[in-house]
Write an enzyme that holds these catalytic residues in place. Sequence first.
Site, short mmCIF file in Angstrom:
data_model
loop_
_atom_site.label_atom_id
_atom_site.label_comp_id
_atom_site.label_asym_id
_atom_site.label_seq_id
_atom_site.Cartn_x
_atom_site.Cartn_y
_atom_site.Cartn_z
N THR A 94 0.83 -1.22 0.00
CA THR A 94 0.00 0.00 0.00
C THR A 94 0.86 1.26 0.00
O THR A 94 0.69 2.15 -0.84
CB THR A 94 -0.90 0.01 1.26
N GLU A 102 10.12 10.82 8.14
CA GLU A 102 8.93 11.66 8.34
C GLU A 102 7.65 10.82 8.42
O GLU A 102 6.73 11.13 9.20
CB GLU A 102 8.81 12.67 7.18
N VAL A 145 5.89 8.95 11.94
CA VAL A 145 5.01 9.52 12.98
C VAL A 145 3.93 10.36 12.31
O VAL A 145 4.24 11.27 11.52
CB VAL A 145 5.80 10.41 13.97
N GLY A 183 -8.76 -1.23 6.77
CA GLY A 183 -7.31 -1.20 6.51
C GLY A 183 -6.54 -0.20 7.35
O GLY A 183 -5.41 0.14 7.02
N GLU A 197 -2.87 -2.05 12.24
CA GLU A 197 -1.61 -2.72 11.93
C GLU A 197 -1.89 -4.20 11.65
O GLU A 197 -2.95 -4.72 12.00
CB GLU A 197 -0.66 -2.62 13.14
N ASP A 204 2.08 0.80 19.03
CA ASP A 204 2.33 1.66 17.87
C ASP A 204 2.49 3.12 18.32
O ASP A 204 3.42 3.82 17.89
CB ASP A 204 1.15 1.52 16.89
N LYS A 226 5.90 5.77 18.19
CA LYS A 226 5.88 7.14 17.66
C LYS A 226 6.27 8.15 18.74
O LYS A 226 6.99 9.12 18.48
CB LYS A 226 4.50 7.44 17.08
N GLY A 248 -2.48 5.59 5.41
CA GLY A 248 -3.04 5.57 4.05
C GLY A 248 -1.95 5.72 3.00
O GLY A 248 -0.88 6.27 3.28
#
Length: 438
Positions: A14, A130, A133, A188, A191, A202, A206, A303
């Site tokens: 993705t 970049e 996070v 989607g 994780e 997760d 971050k 995304g």
Amino acid sequence: MLNPVKVGILGLGTVGGGTVHVLQRNAEEIARRAGRGIVVTHACAKELNKTHPYSTDKMMLTAQLTDVVNNPEVEIIVELLGGTTIARDMTLQAIANGKHVVTANKALIAKHGNEIFAAAQEKGVMVAFEAAVGGGIPIIKAVREGLAGNKIEWIAGIINGTSNFILTEMRDKGSDFADVLAQAQRLGYAEKYPTFDIEGVDAAHKLTILASLAFGIPLQFDKVYMEGITKISPIDVQYADELGYIIKHLGITKRTDNGIELRVHPTLVPNKRLLANVDGVMNAVLVQADALGQSLYYGAGAGALPTGSAIVADLVDITRTLTTDPGNRVPHLAFQANALVDLPILSIEETETLYYLRMSALDKLGVLAHVTNILSENGISIEAIIQKEPVSGTDHVSVVMLTHCVKEKRVNKAIQAIEKLDGITGQVIRIRVEMLEG
Ligand code: HSE
């Protein structure tokens, strides 16, 4: 114009597809910004038979990671493998081969970033992250460069879209936790292992990165206090609402006189705060800095295209500074590597905040007096208290309290004593509260 920079991608899923898509559709604008074109010439994909929508004749596809990492033509590697084993090996190998690396892998940076940055520093190459996070939100750039003149005081962020989506649905629709999680997986957002989302792992990855950028400390994932959203019940969402708060899953890091707070947990936030109104799968990071005051960074945390946007921004940054003396580049963790300081990370017991407490109490004279005595003996001052109607068919009432700011160890001691009282049934539910004031 110089020849285009050649990029090799590890992983054409993705995010890999989104990155190639952004590079292709905005090729002209990107070249105008970077001073050269940026093209993906090599890509490693798991299934070579599958159609990869954005692959071209000029892109060499392979199933072997080393075909890309060891290829002398490739100048920048984009690591999108996920996980921390093969991803670590490939990143270190790319660095050893003198290649720059862009990664979206927050677990990799949080757990192995110190080692990776040291290797990159020695080789004079860049490692940009970049996308690790806040997905597409340029939060790394903002904290590392935009706020470089400030002393950062604290950061509080909604940095896991799946948890935020679940909490939003629970509040708006009164939905059940498990149903909303299944929905997030279908859409989607979650994780591969949803425990990373719902147990706070997760977000902790971050937050580890944000804390290092904010305070100039080494990455210390193992010191983050982690609590997910699995124990949040609809009744707490409702009572919080009645008190004027919204429950959000926050990553919080704060500079205090005694050290750095580093914690991820569900949090009651006053409903008037902008952060409380960040809904659904969106991410937002609130930064309190001494010169600027508060600033809020909001956007898509996941995304294909949003994450691709962040990766391409890193590719542009690297392309612009390819010929720069490595000593003059922006340091990986915002502060010069030899200027990082080992400030102590506070244990959760030593952190100070406000608390929401809920307990089930026998509806009998004196029970509440015992509870308030225990709180006062532990130096805990009550800001608000609500006693609900007795639960039908029982002689118990729910008692909900908000405390003033206090050290967590005092609250733990008080909770232990309250749970031992004859008039209290079951566990005392405790959720931290943050006012997020400047
Ligand atoms: N699973 C992550 C989230 C995706 O829900 O925010 C981006 O890191």
